[in-house]
Design a protein around this motif. Structure first.
Motif, mmCIF file in Angstrom:
data_model
loop_
_atom_site.group_PDB
_atom_site.id
_atom_site.type_symbol
_atom_site.label_atom_id
_atom_site.label_comp_id
_atom_site.label_asym_id
_atom_site.label_seq_id
_atom_site.Cartn_x
_atom_site.Cartn_y
_atom_site.Cartn_z
ATOM 1 N N LYS A 104 38.050 33.926 44.755
ATOM 2 C CA LYS A 104 36.949 33.042 45.141
ATOM 3 C C LYS A 104 37.195 32.437 46.521
ATOM 4 N N ASP A 105 38.465 32.106 46.823
ATOM 5 C CA ASP A 105 38.800 31.574 48.146
ATOM 6 C C ASP A 105 38.528 32.610 49.228
ATOM 7 N N ASP A 106 38.923 33.877 48.950
ATOM 8 C CA ASP A 106 38.694 34.944 49.935
ATOM 9 C C ASP A 106 37.207 35.166 50.168
ATOM 10 N N ILE A 107 36.449 35.208 49.071
ATOM 11 C CA ILE A 107 35.011 35.442 49.199
ATOM 12 C C ILE A 107 34.332 34.251 49.867
ATOM 13 N N SER A 108 34.811 33.033 49.550
ATOM 14 C CA SER A 108 34.253 31.837 50.184
ATOM 15 C C SER A 108 34.481 31.866 51.689
ATOM 16 N N MET A 109 35.692 32.289 52.098
ATOM 17 C CA MET A 109 35.992 32.406 53.525
ATOM 18 C C MET A 109 35.097 33.455 54.177
ATOM 19 N N ALA A 116 30.385 36.713 44.404
ATOM 20 C CA ALA A 116 30.832 35.347 44.116
ATOM 21 C C ALA A 116 30.201 34.846 42.817
ATOM 22 N N ARG A 117 28.942 35.209 42.577
ATOM 23 C CA ARG A 117 28.262 34.800 41.344
ATOM 24 C C ARG A 117 28.931 35.433 40.119
ATOM 25 N N ASN A 118 29.341 36.689 40.241
ATOM 26 C CA ASN A 118 30.024 37.367 39.131
ATOM 27 C C ASN A 118 31.372 36.715 38.829
ATOM 28 N N LEU A 119 32.102 36.335 39.868
ATOM 29 C CA LEU A 119 33.390 35.663 39.665
ATOM 30 C C LEU A 119 33.203 34.337 38.945
ATOM 31 N N THR A 120 32.181 33.601 39.316
ATOM 32 C CA THR A 120 31.893 32.325 38.653
ATOM 33 C C THR A 120 31.556 32.545 37.186
#
Length: 263
Positions: free
Chosen positions: A223-228, A166-170
């Motif tokens: 990001k939505d998938d990883i957040s879920m 998630a940090r890499n996506l951000t």
């Protein structure tokens, strides 16, 4: 009589600061437009952008190879196979009735003004930089399913992998918006109608806005998938802590009963 200029924009495999490029290539950059810096020697230009793309205008191929070698780039003589790059021919036609004409095949200028050449270098550099983000995102897409499969069971190590992902996506999203400068036009274009036309036309030909929106959409979905997935892990983490607490309470009760019956 028409003359031709070559233009090659290369995404450098390793990050370089502006002063490092100046030191290694023994040159001095001037401030161009927005995040582009340039060096001009006669009718050749070298344009550096802070998203790590170097553009050579009107350089001989051998000279490009030597410059890349000085930067420590491996396989400099075959950079086409080992780096992300784009090239675009520029024709100079003094008899052209308009200032510039842009097509998928080439750019035609009435005269080789520094401003126009730097604008072209900036837009091509943005396209190369965006292609780098597109490729990075493809790699993350390939990894995402594997990470989502981790949610079937819980461990702190798996949770840390998701957080790092998630940090890499951000970081990718932040870099696209702040570094590539795709959402805003350079300020100088507001005062120069012809330069603005060149910028807009070339951006349209290279589909920068459309490509940016596609990458943004993919990033949002990822990001939505990883957040879920993180929410599921956090829920499992809470359940894990609850069971530990229940176990400790049960242990205390058992120990208390043992002590009670002993006495």
């Amino acid at each position: 009589m028409a003359t031709s200029y070559s233009l090659v924009s290369i995404s450098l495999p390793t990050p370089f600061a502006k002063h490092e490029i100046e030191t290694l290539l023994d040159c001095s950059f001037k401030k161009g437009i927005e995040k582009a810096f340039f060096m001009q020697y006669r009718d050749t230009f070298l344009v550096y952008t802070q998203f790590n793309v170097l553009t050579f205008i009107n350089w001989e191929k051998e000279a490009i190879h030597k410059a890349l070698l000085k930067l420590g780039i491996n396989n400099a003589d075959s950079f086409e196979q080992h780096t992300i790059f784009q090239d675009y021919p520029i024709l100079i036609e003094p008899d052209l009735e308009v200032t510039c004409k842009v097509s998928n095949e080439q750019i035609i200028l009435k005269e080789p003004l520094s401003l126009y050449l730097i604008i072209i270098a900036l837009v091509i550099s943005q396209s190369v930089g965006l292609e780098k983000y597109e490729q990075d995102l493809d790699v993350h897409f390939a990894k995402s399913q594997q990470l989502l499969d981790l949610t079937q069971s819980y461990s702190l190590l798996k949770r840390s992998k998701l957080i790092e992902f998630a940090r890499n996506l951000t970081a990718i999203q932040h870099g696209m918006v702040s570094d590539l400068f795709l959402l805003d036009k350079p300020n100088i274009l507001w005062d120069n109608e012809e330069a603005e036309k060149l910028y807009n036309r070339l951006s349209s030909i290279l589909e920068l806005k459309d490509r940016f929106e596609i990458v943004e959409h993919k990033l949002t979905n990822l990001k939505d998938d990883i957040s879920m997935a993180l929410d599921m892990f956090n829920h499992k983490h809470s359940e894990f802590l609850e069971w530990i607490i229940i176990g400790l309470i049960g242990f205390e009760i058992v120990m208390g009963l043992i002590e009670f019956f002993k006495h």
